[in-house]
Design a protein around this motif. Sequence first.
Motif, PDB file in Angstrom:
ATOM      1  N   ASN A 261      -5.330  48.845 135.405  1.00 56.53           N
ATOM      2  CA  ASN A 261      -4.462  48.813 135.125  1.00 56.53           C
ATOM      3  C   ASN A 261      -3.237  47.867 134.433  1.00 56.53           C
ATOM      4  O   ASN A 261      -2.421  47.868 133.031  1.00 56.53           O
ATOM      5  N   LEU A 262      -3.909  46.738 133.564  1.00 56.21           N
ATOM      6  CA  LEU A 262      -3.732  45.768 133.160  1.00 56.21           C
ATOM      7  C   LEU A 262      -3.759  46.191 131.383  1.00 56.21           C
ATOM      8  O   LEU A 262      -3.165  45.615 130.771  1.00 56.21           O
ATOM      9  N   LEU A 263      -5.207  47.005 131.289  1.00 57.05           N
ATOM     10  CA  LEU A 263      -4.986  48.058 129.939  1.00 57.05           C
ATOM     11  C   LEU A 263      -5.687  48.638 129.979  1.00 57.05           C
ATOM     12  O   LEU A 263      -7.022  48.749 130.148  1.00 57.05           O
ATOM     13  N   PRO A 264      -5.882  50.357 130.816  1.00 58.92           N
ATOM     14  CA  PRO A 264      -6.791  51.038 130.967  1.00 58.92           C
ATOM     15  C   PRO A 264      -6.944  51.623 129.875  1.00 58.92           C
ATOM     16  O   PRO A 264      -6.208  52.033 128.272  1.00 58.92           O
ATOM     17  N   ILE A 265      -7.975  52.399 129.924  1.00 57.80           N
ATOM     18  CA  ILE A 265      -8.529  52.997 128.827  1.00 57.80           C
ATOM     19  C   ILE A 265      -7.588  54.221 128.167  1.00 57.80           C
ATOM     20  O   ILE A 265      -8.242  54.567 127.581  1.00 57.80           O
ATOM     21  N   GLU A 266      -7.508  54.536 130.045  1.00 58.53           N
ATOM     22  CA  GLU A 266      -6.983  55.690 129.091  1.00 58.53           C
ATOM     23  C   GLU A 266      -5.494  55.612 128.178  1.00 58.53           C
ATOM     24  O   GLU A 266      -5.433  56.750 127.164  1.00 58.53           O
ATOM     25  N   LEU A 267      -5.298  54.556 127.780  1.00 59.08           N
ATOM     26  CA  LEU A 267      -3.867  54.771 127.511  1.00 59.08           C
ATOM     27  C   LEU A 267      -4.638  54.374 126.038  1.00 59.08           C
ATOM     28  O   LEU A 267      -3.674  54.904 125.213  1.00 59.08           O
ATOM     29  N   GLU A 268      -5.745  54.030 125.097  1.00 61.81           N
ATOM     30  CA  GLU A 268      -6.466  54.302 123.861  1.00 61.81           C
ATOM     31  C   GLU A 268      -7.322  55.751 124.027  1.00 61.81           C
ATOM     32  O   GLU A 268      -6.713  56.070 123.053  1.00 61.81           O
ATOM     33  N   ASN A 269      -8.081  55.894 125.333  1.00 58.78           N
ATOM     34  CA  ASN A 269      -7.993  57.316 124.585  1.00 58.78           C
ATOM     35  C   ASN A 269      -7.482  58.104 124.716  1.00 58.78           C
ATOM     36  O   ASN A 269      -7.331  59.380 123.610  1.00 58.78           O
ATOM     37  N   LYS A 270      -6.611  58.395 125.127  1.00 55.85           N
ATOM     38  CA  LYS A 270      -5.630  59.546 125.927  1.00 55.85           C
ATOM     39  C   LYS A 270      -4.219  58.875 125.185  1.00 55.85           C
ATOM     40  O   LYS A 270      -3.120  59.896 125.740  1.00 55.85           O
ATOM     41  N   GLY A 271      -3.356  57.977 125.397  1.00 53.62           N
ATOM     42  CA  GLY A 271      -1.529  57.725 124.603  1.00 53.62           C
ATOM     43  C   GLY A 271      -1.526  57.872 126.496  1.00 53.62           C
ATOM     44  O   GLY A 271      -1.756  57.316 127.351  1.00 53.62           O
ATOM     45  N   LEU A 272      -0.195  57.690 126.282  1.00 52.77           N
ATOM     46  CA  LEU A 272       0.699  57.461 127.457  1.00 52.77           C
ATOM     47  C   LEU A 272       0.811  58.132 128.845  1.00 52.77           C
ATOM     48  O   LEU A 272       0.551  57.462 129.619  1.00 52.77           O
TER      49      LEU A 272
ATOM     50  N   VAL B  12      -8.356  39.174 130.542  1.00 47.76           N
ATOM     51  CA  VAL B  12      -7.852  39.120 131.874  1.00 47.76           C
ATOM     52  C   VAL B  12      -8.868  39.861 132.670  1.00 47.76           C
ATOM     53  O   VAL B  12      -9.039  40.048 133.538  1.00 47.76           O
ATOM     54  N   ALA B  13      -7.978  41.178 132.370  1.00 45.11           N
ATOM     55  CA  ALA B  13      -8.855  42.622 132.893  1.00 45.11           C
ATOM     56  C   ALA B  13      -9.960  42.417 133.732  1.00 45.11           C
ATOM     57  O   ALA B  13     -11.305  42.475 134.940  1.00 45.11           O
ATOM     58  N   VAL B  14     -11.150  41.684 132.406  1.00 47.65           N
ATOM     59  CA  VAL B  14     -12.306  42.014 132.250  1.00 47.65           C
ATOM     60  C   VAL B  14     -13.438  39.996 133.484  1.00 47.65           C
ATOM     61  O   VAL B  14     -13.513  41.089 134.266  1.00 47.65           O
ATOM     62  N   GLU B  15     -11.794  39.471 133.427  1.00 48.36           N
ATOM     63  CA  GLU B  15     -11.859  38.014 133.990  1.00 48.36           C
ATOM     64  C   GLU B  15     -12.141  38.783 135.438  1.00 48.36           C
ATOM     65  O   GLU B  15     -12.670  38.082 136.443  1.00 48.36           O
ATOM     66  N   LEU B  16     -11.032  39.898 135.567  1.00 54.42           N
ATOM     67  CA  LEU B  16     -11.056  39.462 137.628  1.00 54.42           C
ATOM     68  C   LEU B  16     -12.117  40.837 137.948  1.00 54.42           C
ATOM     69  O   LEU B  16     -12.455  40.781 138.828  1.00 54.42           O
ATOM     70  N   HIS B  17     -12.486  41.914 137.189  1.00 51.23           N
ATOM     71  CA  HIS B  17     -13.358  42.599 137.911  1.00 51.23           C
ATOM     72  C   HIS B  17     -14.596  41.794 137.691  1.00 51.23           C
ATOM     73  O   HIS B  17     -15.137  42.052 138.606  1.00 51.23           O
ATOM     74  N   ASP B  18     -14.950  41.379 136.981  1.00 49.44           N
ATOM     75  CA  ASP B  18     -16.390  40.677 137.153  1.00 49.44           C
ATOM     76  C   ASP B  18     -16.057  39.396 137.341  1.00 49.44           C
ATOM     77  O   ASP B  18     -17.639  39.568 137.981  1.00 49.44           O
ATOM     78  N   ASN B  19     -15.578  38.834 137.740  1.00 46.93           N
ATOM     79  CA  ASN B  19     -15.537  37.328 138.288  1.00 46.93           C
ATOM     80  C   ASN B  19     -15.278  37.485 139.660  1.00 46.93           C
ATOM     81  O   ASN B  19     -15.629  36.963 140.375  1.00 46.93           O
ATOM     82  N   LEU B  20     -13.802  37.371 139.643  1.00 43.42           N
ATOM     83  CA  LEU B  20     -12.615  37.188 141.311  1.00 43.42           C
ATOM     84  C   LEU B  20     -13.868  38.397 141.676  1.00 43.42           C
ATOM     85  O   LEU B  20     -13.693  38.027 142.979  1.00 43.42           O
ATOM     86  N   GLY B  21     -13.413  39.657 141.161  1.00 49.38           N
ATOM     87  CA  GLY B  21     -13.193  40.343 141.714  1.00 49.38           C
ATOM     88  C   GLY B  21     -14.977  40.767 142.443  1.00 49.38           C
ATOM     89  O   GLY B  21     -15.203  40.750 144.055  1.00 49.38           O
ATOM     90  N   ALA B  22     -16.230  40.046 141.743  1.00 47.88           N
ATOM     91  CA  ALA B  22     -17.496  39.814 141.921  1.00 47.88           C
ATOM     92  C   ALA B  22     -17.332  38.530 142.923  1.00 47.88           C
ATOM     93  O   ALA B  22     -18.308  39.204 143.951  1.00 47.88           O
ATOM     94  N   MET B  23     -16.812  38.064 143.195  1.00 50.91           N
ATOM     95  CA  MET B  23     -17.131  36.602 143.781  1.00 50.91           C
ATOM     96  C   MET B  23     -16.756  37.369 145.507  1.00 50.91           C
ATOM     97  O   MET B  23     -17.050  36.935 146.919  1.00 50.91           O
ATOM     98  N   ILE B  24     -15.843  38.055 145.197  1.00 48.38           N
ATOM     99  CA  ILE B  24     -15.233  38.584 146.576  1.00 48.38           C
ATOM    100  C   ILE B  24     -16.178  39.410 146.899  1.00 48.38           C
ATOM    101  O   ILE B  24     -16.016  39.603 148.738  1.00 48.38           O
ATOM    102  N   SER B  25     -16.491  40.213 146.510  1.00 47.84           N
ATOM    103  CA  SER B  25     -17.078  41.052 146.779  1.00 47.84           C
ATOM    104  C   SER B  25     -18.523  40.587 147.477  1.00 47.84           C
ATOM    105  O   SER B  25     -19.273  41.179 148.433  1.00 47.84           O
ATOM    106  N   ALA B  26     -19.157  38.832 146.734  1.00 50.39           N
ATOM    107  CA  ALA B  26     -20.144  38.665 147.309  1.00 50.39           C
ATOM    108  C   ALA B  26     -19.939  37.760 148.837  1.00 50.39           C
ATOM    109  O   ALA B  26     -20.741  37.821 149.755  1.00 50.39           O
TER     110      ALA B  26
END
Length: 418
Positions: free
Chosen positions: A282-293, A227-241
Motif C-alpha cells: 500500500n505504500l505505492l501500489p502498482i494499481e495507482l500507476e496502472n489503474k489510477g486512484l 521502502v516497499a521493496v525493503e519491507l517486502h524483500d528483506n524484513l518480510g523474508a527475514m520474518i518468514s525465515a
Amino acid sequence: MKTFSNVKSQEESINGYPVYDRVFTLASLADIYLNLKQFSTAQSHLNEAILLNEKGGTNHSSSYLYEIAYKYFKATKHYDKALIFFEKYRTLEEKIKLQNNNRDIENLKYEYENEKSELKLKNINQEYNQELRLRKIAVGSIIILLLSGCILGWNHIQLKRKNLFIQQQRQEIVNINKDLEELNYNLEKIVENRTHDLKQANFELIKKNDEILLALVEGQTLERKRVAVELHDNLGAMISAMRWRLQILNRDRFTEKEQKVYDGILDMMGTAYSEIRLISHNLLPIELENKGLKGALEKLVNDINLGDKLHLSLHIEQKDIPEDKRFQLEIYSICLELVNNVIKHSKANRASIHIYKENDKLKVSVSDNGVGFDHATLSSGIGLKNIQNRVNANHGTLYIASDTNNITSITCYFTIGY
C-alpha cells in the motif's frame, strides 16, 4: 579560522549589534568547520546560529543559514533534515526573488507616474505661455487700432510681421505636440515591454516551481518504492525465515506452557508478516500507476476487508477524479493515513471512503463508527499533522467532526485545478 573567531568574539561583546550579522558569522564558522570535517564544532555553531536567527534574522541571513544547514546535514548523511533545510532554502530564495520582482514593478510604476507628472506640468506651462502670447497680441492690436489713423501704412507692415510670427509660433506648438505624442508613445512602449518581461519572468518562475514540485513527487515515489521493496524483500523474508525455523522445532517436546508461548510467537510472526506485506503493497501500489486512484483505493479496500476486524466501503466516481497523477498520489496517501488511524485507534467495525465533487470542489471524506476522540488531543497526533500538511500543500482545507459518543468524520476539500 582565527579571523572568524576574533570577529565572533568582537560581535558578541558589542551590545545592540545586528542579529543578522551574528547569524552570518556563526553560519560562516559552521561552514569552515564543516569543510575541515570537524562536524561537532560545526553543529555547535550551526545550532547557535539557528537559535539566534529565530530571534531576529533577516530573509538573507535565514537563506544563507539554511544553505549551510543543508550542506551540513547532507555531509553527515541526515538526508531527511537536509531535505527539510533545502526546501526552506529554496522557498526563501524564491520569496526573496519574488520580493525583488515586486520592488522592480513598484519602481517602474513610480518612474512612469513621475514622467506623466512632468509631461502634464510641461503642457500646463506651454498653455500658459501661449495664453500670455495671445494677451500680448491683443494688447498690440488695440494699440495699433488707436494709432491706425497716423501710421496706417507702417502698422500694415508690422501686422504682417506679427501674423508671420504667430504662424511660426503655432507651427512650433504643433511640432512640440507631435514630439510630446511621440514621447508618450515611446513611454507606453517601454512600459509594455517591461510588463511583458515581468510576465515572462513570472511564467518562468511558476514553471520552475512546477518542475521542483514534480521532482519532489518523483523523489517521494522512488523512496516509497524503495521502502516497499525493503519491507517486502528483506524484513518480510527475514520474518518468514524465522517463522519457518520455529516450525522446524518439535512442539511435542515442550511443556504445555511452552507450547502456548510457541503458538503465540508463531501467530504474532504470521500477523507481523501480513502487516508488513500489506504496508509494502500500500505504500505505492502498482494499481495507482496502472489503474489510477480508483483502482488503487479499490485494492486497498479489498485488502482491508480480507480481515474480520473492519469492513471498509468505497464510494467514488471516475469522472470526479482529477487527471493529475501527483494529485492522485496525494489523495491516496491521505486516505491511506486516515484508514490506518481508523484501524489503530478507533476500535470501529465499519468505515467508509467518499470522494466526489461538491460545489466546484473535490470532497474527500473518511468516516467510522468507532469510539471517537477528544478534540483537546488532536494537536499531539503525528498522523493528523501529516494529513494536515498534505492538505495544506495541495491548497485544501481540513474539517474534523468527532466526540466520544458519535461517528468520527474527517473531511478534506480541494479546489479543482488550483
